[in-house]
Design an enzyme around this catalytic site. Structure first.
Site, PDB file in Angstrom:
ATOM      1  N   ASP A  38      26.604  40.674 102.858  1.00  0.00           N
ATOM      2  CA  ASP A  38      26.710  41.740 102.030  1.00  0.00           C
ATOM      3  C   ASP A  38      27.883  41.420 100.765  1.00  0.00           C
ATOM      4  O   ASP A  38      27.795  42.547 100.445  1.00  0.00           O
ATOM      5  CB  ASP A  38      27.839  42.851 103.494  1.00  0.00           C
ATOM      6  N   GLU A  63      26.168  42.430  97.512  1.00  0.00           N
ATOM      7  CA  GLU A  63      25.811  43.899  96.816  1.00  0.00           C
ATOM      8  C   GLU A  63      27.094  44.793  97.577  1.00  0.00           C
ATOM      9  O   GLU A  63      26.801  45.536  96.641  1.00  0.00           O
ATOM     10  CB  GLU A  63      24.491  44.593  98.736  1.00  0.00           C
ATOM     11  N   ASP A  64      27.792  43.978  97.685  1.00  0.00           N
ATOM     12  CA  ASP A  64      29.129  45.001  97.382  1.00  0.00           C
ATOM     13  C   ASP A  64      30.418  44.776  97.211  1.00  0.00           C
ATOM     14  O   ASP A  64      31.174  45.574  96.795  1.00  0.00           O
ATOM     15  CB  ASP A  64      29.332  45.558  98.896  1.00  0.00           C
ATOM     16  N   ASP A 106      22.160  42.568 111.478  1.00  0.00           N
ATOM     17  CA  ASP A 106      22.743  43.805 110.859  1.00  0.00           C
ATOM     18  C   ASP A 106      22.121  45.269 111.019  1.00  0.00           C
ATOM     19  O   ASP A 106      23.094  45.949 111.448  1.00  0.00           O
ATOM     20  CB  ASP A 106      22.529  43.682 109.141  1.00  0.00           C
TER      21      ASP A 106
END
Length: 190
Positions: free
Chosen positions: A71, A74-75, A134
Site C-alpha cells: 500500500d 498508493e497511500d 489483502d
C-alpha cells in the site's frame, strides 16, 4: 512494530523483511495513516497480509516484502523508484502490480473499481496471491465494522475475485468464502 509480531515470526524475519516493515511503517506514519474503522496502526494490515501469504503453496521473500509494501505507493509519498532502490526491481514490480491506478478524476467509484480490476487482471500469479491475502484481511470483519459500506465493498471484492483465479488456490478459497459469507450475512440482516 517488530515487537508486536508473533515472537516466532519476528525471530524468523530476515533483515530485509525487518527493513521493509520499518520502511512501510515510516511511510504510513509520515502521512498519519491508520486503519479505517479501527484506528489501529496501519502497519498491522500489511503484516497480516504477509502472514496470510505464508499459507500459500509457493511464497518467496520477494513476495513477503511486496506484501509489506503493497500500500505504500498508493497511500503515501513512496515511489516505485524508492522501493526499487531499497528492495530491488522484483519487489517494486510486484508493488506496482498491487497498486490501484484509478484516480478520483477517472469517475465514480464503480468506474474506478473497473479500472483497478483491469489493472489487477494483468498481474502475475505472485501479485494475485498477495492481492488475495489483502482481500482476506480487508474483508474478515467489514460486516461488523461497517455494515452500511460492506454491501458495496463486498460486491466489489466479489468481482475482483473473478480476476484473481491465478493466485494461490488455498488463499483464493479463503477469500471467496469470506466475501460470500459476508454477502450472505448482510442479506440475512435485511
Amino acid at each position: 512494530m517488530l515487537s508486536q509480531l508473533d515472537p516466532k515470526m519476528a525471530l524468523s524475519l530476515n533483515p530485509q523483511l525487518q527493513h521493509a516493515i520499518m520502511f512501510a511503517n515510516g511511510s504510513f506514519c509520515a502521512v498519519g495513516q491508520v486503519r479505517k474503522y479501527t484506528g489501529e496502526p496501519y502497519i498491522h494490515h500489511p503484516i497480516r497480509v504477509m502472514a496470510f501469504i505464508d499459507q500459500a503453496n509457493v511464497v518467496t521473500d520477494t513476495m513477503r516484502k511486496a506484501a509489506i509494501l503493497h500500500d505504500c505507493m498508493e497511500d503515501t509519498a513512496v515511489t516505485y523508484e524508492d522501493i526499487e532502490r531499497n528492495f530491488g526491481k522484483g519487489v517494486a514490480d510486484l508493488v506496482d502490480q498491487l497498486t490501484d491506478i484509478a484516480r478520483l478524476e477517472d469517475g465514480v467509484r464503480a468506474v474506478r473499481c473497473n479500472i483497478n480490476r483491469a489493472h489487477t487482471a494483468k498481474a502475475t500469479p505472485e501479485a494475485k496471491t498477495i492481492k488475495l491475502a489483502d482481500v482476506i484481511d480487508n474483508c474478515e470483519n467489514i460486516v461488523e465494522l461497517a455494515p452500511s459500506f460492506a454491501t458495496t465493498y463486498l460486491e466489489e471484492k466479489r468481482l475482483l475475485l473473478e480476476v484473481l483465479t491465478e493466485g494461490d488456490a488455498r488463499l483464493y478459497r479463503h477469500a471467496h468464502s469470506i466475501v460470500h459469507d459476508g454477502i450472505l450475512k448482510l442479506k440475512e440482516t435485511k
